[in-house]
Design a protein around this motif. Structure first.
Motif, PDB file in Angstrom:
ATOM      1  N   ASP A 129      48.056  40.617 -73.017  1.00  0.00           N
ATOM      2  CA  ASP A 129      48.868  39.668 -73.819  1.00  0.00           C
ATOM      3  C   ASP A 129      48.933  38.261 -72.853  1.00  0.00           C
ATOM      4  O   ASP A 129      49.233  37.451 -73.131  1.00  0.00           O
ATOM      5  N   ALA A 130      49.405  38.977 -71.519  1.00  0.00           N
ATOM      6  CA  ALA A 130      49.759  37.646 -70.561  1.00  0.00           C
ATOM      7  C   ALA A 130      48.941  36.836 -70.322  1.00  0.00           C
ATOM      8  O   ALA A 130      49.035  35.593 -70.142  1.00  0.00           O
ATOM      9  N   VAL A 131      47.392  37.099 -70.526  1.00  0.00           N
ATOM     10  CA  VAL A 131      46.356  35.845 -70.236  1.00  0.00           C
ATOM     11  C   VAL A 131      46.443  35.227 -71.401  1.00  0.00           C
ATOM     12  O   VAL A 131      46.384  33.944 -71.059  1.00  0.00           O
ATOM     13  N   LYS A 135      47.530  30.974 -71.176  1.00  0.00           N
ATOM     14  CA  LYS A 135      46.619  30.201 -71.731  1.00  0.00           C
ATOM     15  C   LYS A 135      47.308  29.052 -72.701  1.00  0.00           C
ATOM     16  O   LYS A 135      47.299  27.896 -72.583  1.00  0.00           O
ATOM     17  N   ARG A 136      47.995  29.656 -73.764  1.00  0.00           N
ATOM     18  CA  ARG A 136      48.727  28.853 -74.599  1.00  0.00           C
ATOM     19  C   ARG A 136      49.940  27.991 -73.781  1.00  0.00           C
ATOM     20  O   ARG A 136      50.118  26.843 -74.160  1.00  0.00           O
ATOM     21  N   LEU A 137      50.633  28.628 -72.739  1.00  0.00           N
ATOM     22  CA  LEU A 137      51.639  27.928 -72.303  1.00  0.00           C
ATOM     23  C   LEU A 137      50.945  26.525 -71.406  1.00  0.00           C
ATOM     24  O   LEU A 137      51.658  25.586 -71.387  1.00  0.00           O
ATOM     25  N   ALA A 138      49.761  26.899 -70.929  1.00  0.00           N
ATOM     26  CA  ALA A 138      49.118  25.908 -70.059  1.00  0.00           C
ATOM     27  C   ALA A 138      48.753  24.515 -71.124  1.00  0.00           C
ATOM     28  O   ALA A 138      48.973  23.360 -70.907  1.00  0.00           O
ATOM     29  N   GLU A 139      48.415  25.175 -72.195  1.00  0.00           N
ATOM     30  CA  GLU A 139      47.877  23.976 -73.343  1.00  0.00           C
ATOM     31  C   GLU A 139      49.068  23.221 -74.038  1.00  0.00           C
ATOM     32  O   GLU A 139      49.154  21.909 -73.729  1.00  0.00           O
ATOM     33  N   GLN A 140      50.044  24.047 -74.070  1.00  0.00           N
ATOM     34  CA  GLN A 140      51.448  23.240 -74.370  1.00  0.00           C
ATOM     35  C   GLN A 140      51.877  22.223 -73.376  1.00  0.00           C
ATOM     36  O   GLN A 140      52.306  21.026 -73.655  1.00  0.00           O
ATOM     37  N   LYS A 141      51.910  22.601 -72.031  1.00  0.00           N
ATOM     38  CA  LYS A 141      52.291  21.842 -71.091  1.00  0.00           C
ATOM     39  C   LYS A 141      51.511  20.712 -70.772  1.00  0.00           C
ATOM     40  O   LYS A 141      51.854  19.551 -70.782  1.00  0.00           O
TER      41      LYS A 141
END
Length: 163
Positions: A129-131, A135-141
């Protein structure tokens, strides 16, 4: 003078018309004919189609130029002011008629895990799940940075104006 005991206009109803008839024949018009619609395919569908034949953008432009040339300067100013006020109200009604899209709930499904799960299984699933989490955190940032850049640009512009 009318004879006593009779309607004073009755003699007009009974007087003969030219041609020896006493009553004028009434022509019945069907509703389709009254509207100018053709009753069969051989005739023109609408009799008012010739009205559009006289329309021309060039004629309309010339007519507008002649009309505006005959006006005083203050009349043209009032014309522009009236058009601006009318345009403002049309814009206001159009903008006011906008409705936000209906709320759609973001449903997050939770996985069901057995109570007998070991710590090794938990760590293995967290690595998988870390991958997707990264990815979701990078998109939000990236979205936050884009919004922040827009606000900074507006702030710099307002600072240059002295606000």
């Amino acid at each position: 003078m009318a004879k006593p005991g009779r309607n004073m206009f009755e003699h007009r109803r009974n007087s003969p018309l030219p041609g020896g008839t006493t009553r004028k024949p009434v022509r019945r018009i069907r509703p389709a004919q009254a509207l100018g619609l053709a009753l069969d395919g051989r005739r023109a569908y609408l009799r008012f189609m010739n009205f559009l034949r006289n329309m021309s953008p060039v004629r309309a432009y010339r007519d507008l130029r002649v009309f505006l040339a005959g006006r005083e300067r203050y009349e043209l100013g009032f014309l522009v002011a009236a058009m601006l006020v009318t345009g403002f109200f049309v814009y206001a009604f159009a903008k006011d008629s906008y409705f936000a899209p209906a709320y759609k709930p973001n449903i997050i499904y939770v996985e069901q895990w057995p109570a007998t799960r070991t710590d090794a299984e938990i760590r293995a699933q967290q690595k998988i799940d870390a991958v997707t989490k990264a990815k979701r955190l990078a998109e939000q940032k990236a979205r936050e940075d884009e919004v922040r850049a827009g606000f900074k640009k507006m702030d710099d512009r307002m600072t240059s104006w002295g606000l």
